[in-house]
Design an enzyme around this catalytic site. Structure first.
Site, PDB file in Angstrom:
ATOM      1  N   LYS A 269       0.716   5.267  -7.349  1.00 16.57           N
ATOM      2  CA  LYS A 269      -0.743   5.293  -7.244  1.00 16.57           C
ATOM      3  C   LYS A 269      -1.290   6.602  -7.812  1.00 16.57           C
ATOM      4  O   LYS A 269      -0.585   7.609  -7.830  1.00 16.57           O
ATOM      5  CB  LYS A 269      -1.149   5.206  -5.759  1.00 16.57           C
ATOM      6  CG  LYS A 269      -0.907   3.863  -5.109  1.00 16.57           C
ATOM      7  CD  LYS A 269      -1.351   3.886  -3.650  1.00 16.57           C
ATOM      8  CE  LYS A 269      -1.104   2.552  -2.962  1.00 16.57           C
ATOM      9  NZ  LYS A 269      -1.925   1.451  -3.507  1.00 16.57           N
ATOM     10  N   ARG A 343       3.585  -7.432   0.927  1.00 16.21           N
ATOM     11  CA  ARG A 343       3.957  -8.853   0.966  1.00 16.21           C
ATOM     12  C   ARG A 343       5.468  -9.016   0.998  1.00 16.21           C
ATOM     13  O   ARG A 343       5.986  -9.983   1.562  1.00 16.21           O
ATOM     14  CB  ARG A 343       3.298  -9.578  -0.217  1.00 16.21           C
ATOM     15  CG  ARG A 343       3.712  -9.080  -1.566  1.00 16.21           C
ATOM     16  CD  ARG A 343       2.735  -9.489  -2.672  1.00 16.21           C
ATOM     17  NE  ARG A 343       1.525  -8.675  -2.674  1.00 16.21           N
ATOM     18  CZ  ARG A 343       0.532  -8.813  -3.551  1.00 16.21           C
ATOM     19  NH1 ARG A 343       0.597  -9.740  -4.494  1.00 16.21           N
ATOM     20  NH2 ARG A 343      -0.535  -8.037  -3.489  1.00 16.21           N
TER      21      ARG A 343
HETATM   22  N1  BES Z   1      -1.659  -0.754   0.683  1.00 21.78           N
HETATM   23  C1  BES Z   1      -2.178  -1.244  -0.534  1.00 21.78           C
HETATM   24  C2  BES Z   1      -3.543  -1.915  -0.383  1.00 21.78           C
HETATM   25  C3  BES Z   1      -4.690  -1.016  -0.008  1.00 21.78           C
HETATM   26  C4  BES Z   1      -5.472  -0.459  -0.997  1.00 21.78           C
HETATM   27  C5  BES Z   1      -5.009  -0.794   1.302  1.00 21.78           C
HETATM   28  C6  BES Z   1      -6.541   0.331  -0.653  1.00 21.78           C
HETATM   29  C7  BES Z   1      -6.079   0.006   1.639  1.00 21.78           C
HETATM   30  C8  BES Z   1      -6.856   0.567   0.659  1.00 21.78           C
HETATM   31  C9  BES Z   1      -1.226  -2.269  -1.123  1.00 21.78           C
HETATM   32  O1  BES Z   1       0.115  -2.068  -0.863  1.00 21.78           O
HETATM   33  C10 BES Z   1      -1.399  -2.217  -2.597  1.00 21.78           C
HETATM   34  O2  BES Z   1      -1.077  -1.210  -3.164  1.00 21.78           O
HETATM   35  N2  BES Z   1      -1.911  -3.289  -3.180  1.00 21.78           N
HETATM   36  C11 BES Z   1      -2.160  -3.339  -4.570  1.00 21.78           C
HETATM   37  C12 BES Z   1      -1.703  -4.684  -5.065  1.00 21.78           C
HETATM   38  C13 BES Z   1      -1.648  -4.787  -6.559  1.00 21.78           C
HETATM   39  C14 BES Z   1      -0.541  -3.900  -7.097  1.00 21.78           C
HETATM   40  C15 BES Z   1      -1.417  -6.212  -6.924  1.00 21.78           C
HETATM   41  C16 BES Z   1      -3.644  -3.146  -4.792  1.00 21.78           C
HETATM   42  O3  BES Z   1      -4.442  -3.619  -3.989  1.00 21.78           O
HETATM   43  O4  BES Z   1      -4.009  -2.484  -5.767  1.00 21.78           O
HETATM   44 MN    MN Z   2       1.009  -0.747  -2.277  1.00 15.29          MN
END
Ligand code: BES
Ligand code: MN
Ligand code: ZN
Length: 491
Positions: A269, A343
């Site tokens: 990230k 997931r």
């Molecule tokens: N934990 C994150 C989702 C999240 C994002 C929670 C912002 C709270 C605030 C999750 O594991 C994630 O990174 N999801 C990705 C999925 C994508 C790679 C398909 C996302 O939402 O960008």
């Molecule tokens: Mn994630």
């Protein structure tokens, strides 16, 4: 947290007096007594401030006489419209209004025991603080309030109505503590250890480590965990509260995503705001707090809580984009993006839950997608379900507790988005409908059982104060799911 007591309506000689007042209602009971003792200063002050008792309206009268430091009038709206959720919100305002007083009395003598208890719960919920790591806070910035006495017509009845609410409040506080903890403290092992505290409430707690998970073929969860030096854990919590003797019904199951820190892994990230990913274990935190709430109030239901705890890190041993892992269900997954890790964790825990407990239904909670924040903001969690009855019960429980959930669609067309060229599925479905394809992924592991998924990425944490929560961890879901159980699955 102030002590909360239920007392007979007698006029305090000092400190703050709070008057929750319905719209256009004349001062009565304790409020009328206070007005008399202050020579009518309260009625005059409220009149001058144009206080009408409207919902959310609040007026402070300083030193109105009779030794009182202040009188705070809080509007309740029309008394015929007043519901528990409104009484709780008023309680939240009360908590703010009396924080700097040592003692406060709330004149709730016109309210029913259940509304007065709900108001007390609001005071408690809003008084939460996470101040473990503050060593230099100035005295004047700390809340002073030691005791809030709720003056009611029937103290015994109100106290009895409050007892289960106290247990739920304790559960909410546990969740908020877990979610607020920094990620260097709350590792998967530490989070699992904290679950052990539930044994004193009568919850059976079992903790599984990497060895056990390898035996269970948790390839999806372990793939996420492998980049971190922190070992993963799965915690199984059992509250068997259903009355014995009757033919045992299947247990209810709640499952939480517990990523104690989500860097994204190799699909790392951006740095800005990454610290927020300490609360990527909020689904697990909620399940743990929910189990504490249910056990604390001795819910008459058999309930299993399961949490999958991992840290998602990049390292020389981390999972790569392109890896194919085999989940406990035997289904293979092509990991396109290591940041879609929640997931993967849920897939194995859900499979285990079905095989081991044959549950009546499963509800999973996860801070699963940023996309749900784009869709619903911070006002609703995303609700996905293959069962209309379960879904509408969750929606209704969300409305009564103020933890709103909005149903989102599922369908084959979305499911197609996660087809893989080389494995049974891939872990991302592209940008369109990102929260839905995440839910479709989870659905592939529920074997057609009654199931609901709550994407709480937008609701687990609040950047601003809410009616019954200071900014920070909200514990969204504890009260909603406690209500779901209480309303439909007990007795
Ligand atoms: N934990 C994150 C989702 C999240 C994002 C929670 C912002 C709270 C605030 C999750 O594991 C994630 O990174 N999801 C990705 C999925 C994508 C790679 C398909 C996302 O939402 O960008
Ligand atoms: Mn994630
Ligand atoms: Zn995550």
């Amino acid at each position: 947290m102030p002590d909360i007591a239920f007392v007979k309506p007698t006029l305090p000689r000092a400190g703050a007096l709070v008057l929750p007042l319905a719209e256009e209602a004349p001062l009565a009971g304790l409020a009328a007594q206070a007005d008399e003792a202050t020579g009518g200063a309260i009625a005059r002050g409220l009149e001058a401030a144009k206080f009408k008792g409207r919902k959310g309206q609040s007026v402070t009268l300083w030193a109105p006489g009779a030794g009182l430091s202040k009188v705070v009038a809080i509007g309740l709206g029309k008394s015929s419209d007043l519901l528990a959720i409104g009484a709780e919100a008023a309680g939240g305002s009360i908590a703010g209004a009396v924080a700097q007083e040592r003692e406060a009395v709330v004149a709730a003598d016109a309210l029913t025991p259940s509304l007065a208890a709900a108001m007390a719960m609001g005071v408690a919920l809003k008084s939460y603080r996470f101040d473990r790591y503050r060593t230099k806070e100035k005295e004047e910035d700390k809340p002073k309030v030691e005791r809030v006495a709720i003056a009611v017509a029937d103290a015994a009845k109100t106290k009895a109505a409050f007892a289960p609410m106290q247990a739920v409040t304790d559960g909410v506080f546990l969740t908020r503590d877990l979610v607020s903890e920094p990620p260097n403290v709350l590792t998967p092992a530490e989070c699992a250890d904290r679950c052990r505290a539930l044994t004193k409430l009568g919850v059976e707690v079992e903790i599984l480590g990497p060895k056990e998970m390898k035996k269970l073929c948790f390839g999806a969860l372990l793939g996420v965990a492998q980049g971190s030096v922190q070992e993963p854990r799965m915690v199984v919590m059992k509250w068997m509260g259903a009355p014995k003797g009757k033919k045992a019904a299947k247990p209810l199951a709640f499952i939480g995503k517990g990523v104690t820190f989500d860097t994204g892994g190799i699909s790392i990230k951006p740095a800005g705001g990454m610290e927020d990913m300490k609360w990527d274990m909020a689904g697990a935190g909620t399940v743990i707090g929910l189990m504490a709430a249910l056990a604390g109030r001795k819910a008459k239901a058999d309930v299993i809580g399961l949490v999958g705890l991992v840290e998602n890190m990049p390292s020389g041993n981390a999972q790569r984009p392109g890896d194919v892992v085999t989940s406990a269900s035997g289904q293979t997954i092509e990991v396109i993006n290591t940041d879609a890790e929640g997931r993967l964790v849920l897939a194995d825990v859900i499979h285990y839950c079905i095989e081991k407990f044959d549950p009546r239904f499963m509800v999973d909670l996860a801070t699963l997608t940023g996309a749900i924040i784009i869709a619903l903001g911070h006002e609703h969690a995303g609700l996905f379900s293959n069962d209309d009855t379960l879904a509408s019960r969750i929606e209704a429980a969300g409305r009564t507790t103020g933890e709103a959930a909005w149903r989102m669609p599922l369908g084959d067309a979305y499911d197609k988005q996660i087809r893989s060229d080389i494995a049974d599925m891939k872990n991302v479905g592209g940008r369109p409908g990102g929260s839905i394809t995440a839910a479709q992924f989870i659905q592939r592991f529920v074997q057609g059982r009654p199931w609901a998924h709550l994407d709480i990425a937008g609701t687990a944490w609040s950047g601003k104060d809410l009616p019954t929560a200071p900014k920070g961890a909200t514990a969204y879901g504890v009260r909603l799911l406690d209500r779901l159980v209480a309303e439909h699955y007990e007795g």
